[in-house]
Design a protein around this motif. Structure first.
Motif, mmCIF file in Angstrom:
data_model
loop_
_atom_site.group_PDB
_atom_site.id
_atom_site.type_symbol
_atom_site.label_atom_id
_atom_site.label_comp_id
_atom_site.label_asym_id
_atom_site.label_seq_id
_atom_site.Cartn_x
_atom_site.Cartn_y
_atom_site.Cartn_z
ATOM 1 N N MET A 8 49.776 88.841 10.756
ATOM 2 C CA MET A 8 49.199 90.246 10.652
ATOM 3 C C MET A 8 49.827 91.041 9.815
ATOM 4 O O MET A 8 51.152 91.078 9.580
ATOM 5 N N PHE A 9 49.279 91.891 9.074
ATOM 6 C CA PHE A 9 49.840 92.762 8.023
ATOM 7 C C PHE A 9 50.186 94.111 8.961
ATOM 8 O O PHE A 9 49.608 94.389 9.931
ATOM 9 N N GLN A 10 51.179 94.608 8.625
ATOM 10 C CA GLN A 10 51.732 95.719 9.081
ATOM 11 C C GLN A 10 51.926 96.857 8.278
ATOM 12 O O GLN A 10 52.477 96.935 7.231
ATOM 13 N N ALA A 11 51.032 98.131 8.311
ATOM 14 C CA ALA A 11 50.973 99.223 7.666
ATOM 15 C C ALA A 11 50.835 100.530 8.665
ATOM 16 O O ALA A 11 50.322 100.371 9.830
ATOM 17 N N SER A 12 51.012 101.691 7.965
ATOM 18 C CA SER A 12 50.693 102.816 8.789
ATOM 19 C C SER A 12 49.129 102.960 8.839
ATOM 20 O O SER A 12 48.454 102.504 7.969
ATOM 21 N N ASP A 13 48.686 103.763 9.888
ATOM 22 C CA ASP A 13 47.367 104.005 10.075
ATOM 23 C C ASP A 13 46.861 104.918 8.858
ATOM 24 O O ASP A 13 45.554 104.640 8.454
ATOM 25 N N GLU A 14 47.545 105.794 8.199
ATOM 26 C CA GLU A 14 47.204 106.399 6.940
ATOM 27 C C GLU A 14 46.831 105.433 5.855
ATOM 28 O O GLU A 14 45.687 105.648 4.994
ATOM 29 N N TRP A 15 47.794 104.435 5.737
ATOM 30 C CA TRP A 15 47.490 103.361 4.577
ATOM 31 C C TRP A 15 46.288 102.648 4.988
ATOM 32 O O TRP A 15 45.557 102.334 3.822
ATOM 33 N N TRP A 16 45.802 102.179 6.076
ATOM 34 C CA TRP A 16 44.647 101.483 6.377
ATOM 35 C C TRP A 16 43.553 102.376 6.072
ATOM 36 O O TRP A 16 42.542 102.048 5.650
ATOM 37 N N LYS B 178 45.241 89.472 -2.197
ATOM 38 C CA LYS B 178 45.352 90.779 -2.985
ATOM 39 C C LYS B 178 46.338 91.636 -2.041
ATOM 40 O O LYS B 178 47.377 92.196 -2.310
ATOM 41 N N LEU B 179 46.351 91.439 -0.425
ATOM 42 C CA LEU B 179 47.159 91.855 0.592
ATOM 43 C C LEU B 179 48.526 91.386 0.417
ATOM 44 O O LEU B 179 49.652 91.733 0.701
ATOM 45 N N MET B 180 48.450 90.064 0.273
ATOM 46 C CA MET B 180 49.785 89.146 0.193
ATOM 47 C C MET B 180 50.493 89.285 -0.923
ATOM 48 O O MET B 180 51.818 89.401 -0.836
ATOM 49 N N ASP B 181 50.051 89.637 -2.232
ATOM 50 C CA ASP B 181 50.684 89.685 -3.500
ATOM 51 C C ASP B 181 50.937 90.842 -3.657
ATOM 52 O O ASP B 181 50.205 91.746 -4.632
ATOM 53 N N ILE C 81 49.444 96.509 -4.604
ATOM 54 C CA ILE C 81 49.329 96.991 -3.381
ATOM 55 C C ILE C 81 50.872 97.101 -2.775
ATOM 56 O O ILE C 81 51.252 96.047 -2.483
ATOM 57 N N THR C 82 51.222 98.185 -2.584
ATOM 58 C CA THR C 82 52.305 98.269 -1.622
ATOM 59 C C THR C 82 52.296 99.222 -0.362
ATOM 60 O O THR C 82 51.353 99.650 0.092
ATOM 61 N N GLY C 83 53.356 99.100 0.306
ATOM 62 C CA GLY C 83 53.558 99.945 1.499
ATOM 63 C C GLY C 83 53.109 99.154 2.648
ATOM 64 O O GLY C 83 52.888 99.629 3.895
ATOM 65 N N ILE C 84 52.952 97.935 2.687
ATOM 66 C CA ILE C 84 52.804 97.216 3.884
ATOM 67 C C ILE C 84 53.856 96.112 4.146
ATOM 68 O O ILE C 84 54.529 95.480 3.275
ATOM 69 N N GLY C 85 54.002 95.523 5.291
ATOM 70 C CA GLY C 85 54.554 94.311 5.789
ATOM 71 C C GLY C 85 53.766 93.280 6.260
ATOM 72 O O GLY C 85 52.398 93.466 6.450
ATOM 73 N N PHE C 86 54.337 92.127 6.365
ATOM 74 C CA PHE C 86 53.658 90.959 7.051
ATOM 75 C C PHE C 86 54.524 90.502 7.862
ATOM 76 O O PHE C 86 55.726 89.939 7.827
ATOM 77 N N ASP C 87 53.833 90.228 9.321
ATOM 78 C CA ASP C 87 54.764 89.607 10.274
ATOM 79 C C ASP C 87 54.195 87.684 10.272
ATOM 80 O O ASP C 87 53.034 87.695 10.668
ATOM 81 N N ALA C 88 55.097 87.097 9.749
ATOM 82 C CA ALA C 88 54.752 85.907 9.724
ATOM 83 C C ALA C 88 54.541 84.954 11.162
ATOM 84 O O ALA C 88 53.700 84.120 11.162
ATOM 85 N N GLU C 89 55.098 85.608 12.009
ATOM 86 C CA GLU C 89 54.845 85.038 13.424
ATOM 87 C C GLU C 89 53.334 85.324 13.763
ATOM 88 O O GLU C 89 52.828 84.492 14.302
ATOM 89 N N THR C 90 52.948 86.452 13.943
ATOM 90 C CA THR C 90 51.625 86.660 14.446
ATOM 91 C C THR C 90 50.433 86.467 12.921
ATOM 92 O O THR C 90 49.249 86.710 13.313
#
Length: 169
Positions: free
Chosen positions: A123-131, A104-107, A112-121
């Motif tokens: 890990m998902f990247q999003a603001s604290d408010e989003w989480w 769900k987070l990947m697709d 679900i929008t407002g996030i990024g994904f760091d392929a190196e780590t």
């Protein structure tokens, strides 16, 4: 009206040497407490992938024969540590929930929008408010705020096509 029963209902102790209850107790005495370390989970997923190849997942879930075979193979590989079918089914369901949340987070096409994904780590990247909002909506997804999905490749093999996500859930 007084009860004639001296105590609340209790399960009778072994009624005889040949009782079904005695046989079940004897079979379960060697069942090991499930401790799912990284290596155990990896072995578990690999054995499920093998069962899928052998045709023991006819309807997107392992058959009874598949789970029995899985339990025997897992015991053999884990040096005699026996896990019963219920323990294996519980672990399968837990891993499937994790996989579904990860997907769900990947697709991003599923809403679900407002996030990024760091392929190196990984890990998902999003603001604290989003989480914070995600934690209120879906706790399964929210746990990926601080951790990544372990055994991602094996989970993809095992759960792709077997886990309902979003629209078809």
């Amino acid at each position: 009206m007084d009860s004639t029963r001296p105590s609340p209902r209790t399960v009778a102790k072994n009624k005889g040497v040949g009782s079904a209850r005695a046989n079940v107790l004897a079979d379960n005495q060697n069942v090991h407490k499930a401790v799912w370390a990284y290596e155990s989970t990896q072995l578990f997923l690999q054995l499920i992938a093998d069962e899928i190849v052998e045709g023991n997942r006819p309807f997107m879930v392992l058959s009874s024969a598949g789970y029995k075979s899985l339990a025997k193979k897992f015991e053999k590989k884990k040096a005699g540590k026996k896990h019963d079918v219920k323990q294996l089914k519980n672990k399968y369901a837990c891993l499937k929930r994790e996989w579904t949340a990860w997907i769900k987070l990947m697709d991003r096409t599923k809403g679900i929008t407002g996030i990024g994904f760091d392929a190196e780590t990984s890990m998902f990247q999003a603001s604290d408010e989003w989480w914070d909002r995600m934690e209120l909506i879906n706790k399964s997804c929210a746990k990926f705020r601080t951790k990544t999905l372990k055994h991602r490749e094996l989970m993809e093999i095992v759960f792709t096509g077997a886990a309902a996500t979003a629209r078809h859930h």
